[in-house]
Design an enzyme around this catalytic site. Structure first.
Site, PDB file in Angstrom:
ATOM      1  CB  SER A 198      10.195   3.644  13.064  1.00 34.86           C
ATOM      2  OG  SER A 198       8.881   4.059  12.801  1.00 34.86           O
ATOM      3  CG  ASP A 212       5.263   2.306  11.712  1.00 33.40           C
ATOM      4  OD1 ASP A 212       4.528   1.942  12.646  1.00 33.40           O
ATOM      5  OD2 ASP A 212       6.125   3.193  11.835  1.00 33.40           O
ATOM      6  CG  ASP A 228       7.772   1.957  15.787  1.00 36.39           C
ATOM      7  OD1 ASP A 228       7.149   2.253  14.747  1.00 36.39           O
ATOM      8  OD2 ASP A 228       8.261   2.807  16.548  1.00 36.39           O
ATOM      9  CG  ASP A 263       5.448   5.052  15.719  1.00 38.67           C
ATOM     10  OD1 ASP A 263       5.432   4.564  14.565  1.00 38.67           O
ATOM     11  OD2 ASP A 263       6.367   5.793  16.127  1.00 38.67           O
TER      12      ASP A 263
END
EC number: 5.4.2.10
Length: 452
Positions: A108, A247, A249, A251
């Site tokens: 992430s 960000d 990833d 999400d």
């Protein structure tokens, strides 16, 4: 049954250190494959499970993808490879393609030297705790590789990006488009670098992409939702209407308006709730976290909307939403949930929801948030001796009571222990920064004296 490896968002750590090693990830793939193969109805049907693997742009993703694929194959599970794909994209494709599970290789918002593994169930939701515990139990068993004619096969899902782009676009109202809007889209050199600019461009926007040159080592490095200064500068320099920060990833979402002002997840939640009220007539409730700014709670309640605080983590926000049958929730960090649009937090979809709200209202973000001024927050991390009994301290209790009485509904005090280190986090919100600072420092001093 407890969990040794799975945290609130899968398994995460520094690459090369346990558990983020090739041998562990291979065994993890095997263990997950065996659990999937033994799922109710699976063994009886004889159907071979199929999982989708997506990843972000970290250099270690290739190594871990190969290990994970090998583990699934050894368990007799077929694999589809999506390549670089946002976490919510994997969740969507898993559900849309009727697959057994989805797996994301990502850490992430963390730096490139970290990585992680998280799973989605067939319906695009994060795995329940009990399934993660089952997978961990299989990690202790010998790896009994399937016979050659029972090995899982692997193939690449060539149209993964296109399918996800179309899904994102489908969440934007057909009555609107983005023609005439100039958007700066910051993809954090991460998983969305191939898809996010296309989504907004195909809806008509003039897109200026940044953070779209991943090299395996620069994910989240000075760009994206964890470093929004680059986006703020780009919006001002290009005279853009809006900036969108994702960000690694994709999400999370933060938004920058035309003046360069940054809006966090707390503020965006309020905007989305107000938009739903305007279009649907009412919103029963919304979910934030223990860290959600008090000003947002006050504003929502004044609008007649119930507000519930979950523990920190989008997993817990999701739990509260499902328990109550509500749709909207968020964290200040930018995890935004709209369960009538997606089963998980999605930065691109959330950005489209914000853009639709602006289109419907004809207002700017600042105008939609008129009258909502975030309370200043003061956070102090106080190191303690491991095992210190801060909860039983009368001195700490008196300091907390004194602050709460002084704030008297115009602020709040939050004390919570870190889950990873011997630190007590002291957070105070107040209408005035001087009050927040004074009360936080008084409580922190009491903690230091009581736990020395």
């Amino acid at each position: 049954m407890g969990r040794r490896y799975f945290g609130t968002d899968g398994i995460r750590g520094k690459v090369g250190d346990a558990p983020i090693t090739p041998d562990f990830v291979l065994r993890l793939g095997y263990a997950a494959g065996k659990v999937l193969a033994s799922a109710p109805g699976r063994a009886a049907s004889g159907a071979r499970p199929t999982v989708l693997i997506g990843k972000d742009t970290r250099v270690s993703g290739y190594m871990l993808e190969a290990a994970l694929e090998a583990g699934f194959s050894a368990a007799g599970v077929d694999v589809m490879l999506a390549g670089p794909m946002p976490t919510p994209g994997v969740a969507y494709l898993t559900r849309a393609l009727r697959l057994s599970a989805g797996v994301v290789i990502s850490a992430s918002h963390n730096p490139y030297h970290d990585n992680g593994i998280k799973f989605f169930s067939a319906d695009g939701n994060k795995l329940p705790d009990e399934i993660e515990a089952e997978i961990e139990a299989w990690l202790d068993k010998p790896l009994d590789c399937a016979a050659s004619d029972g090995l899982g096969k692997a193939r690449r899902l060539d149209d993964a990006a296109g399918r996800y782009i179309e899904f994102c676009k489908s969440t934007f109202p057909a009555a609107f488009d983005l023609r005439g809007m100039k958007l700066v889209v910051d993809c954090a050199h991460g998983a969305a670098y191939q898809v996010a600019p296309h989504v907004f461009h195909e809806l008509g926007a003039d897109v200026i992409p940044i953070g779209v040159a991943p090299n395996g080592f620069n994910i989240n490095d000075g760009v994206g939702a964890t470093a929004p200064d680059a986006l703020m500068r780009a919006v001002r320099a290009n005279h853009a209407d809006l900036g969108i920060a994702l960000d690694g990833d994709a999400d999370r979402l933060l938004v920058v308006d035309h003046t360069g002002r940054l809006y966090n997840g707390d503020e965006l939640l309020y905007v989305l709730v107000k938009d739903r009220i305007a279009t649907n007539g009412q919103v029963e409730g919304a979910v934030g976290t223990l860290m959600t700014n008090f000003a947002v709670e006050v504003a929502l309640k004044e609008a007649g909307v119930q507000f519930v605080r979950a523990a920190v983590g989008d997993r817990y926000v999701l739990e509260q939403l499902r328990e109550r049958g509500w749709q909207l929730g968020a964290e200040g960090s930018g995890h935004i949930l709209s369960l009538d649009r997606h089963s998980t937090g999605d930065g691109i979809v959330s950005a489209l929801l914000v853009l639709a709200a602006l289109k419907r209202s004809g207002k700017t973000l600042a105008q939609m948030l008129e009258g909502v001024t975030l309370f200043p927050q003061k956070l102090i991390n106080v190191r303690m001796k491991p095992g210190a009994d801060w909860k039983g301290s009368e001195a700490i209790r008196r300091a907390i009571d004194s602050a709460e009485q002084a704030l008297s509904g115009s602020g709040r005090v939050l004390i919570r222990a870190s889950g990873t280190e011997p630190v007590l986090r002291v957070m105070v919100e107040a209408r005035q920064a001087t009050d927040a600072n004074r009360h936080a420092e008084a409580i922190a001093d009491a903690v230091k004296q009581a736990t020395a």
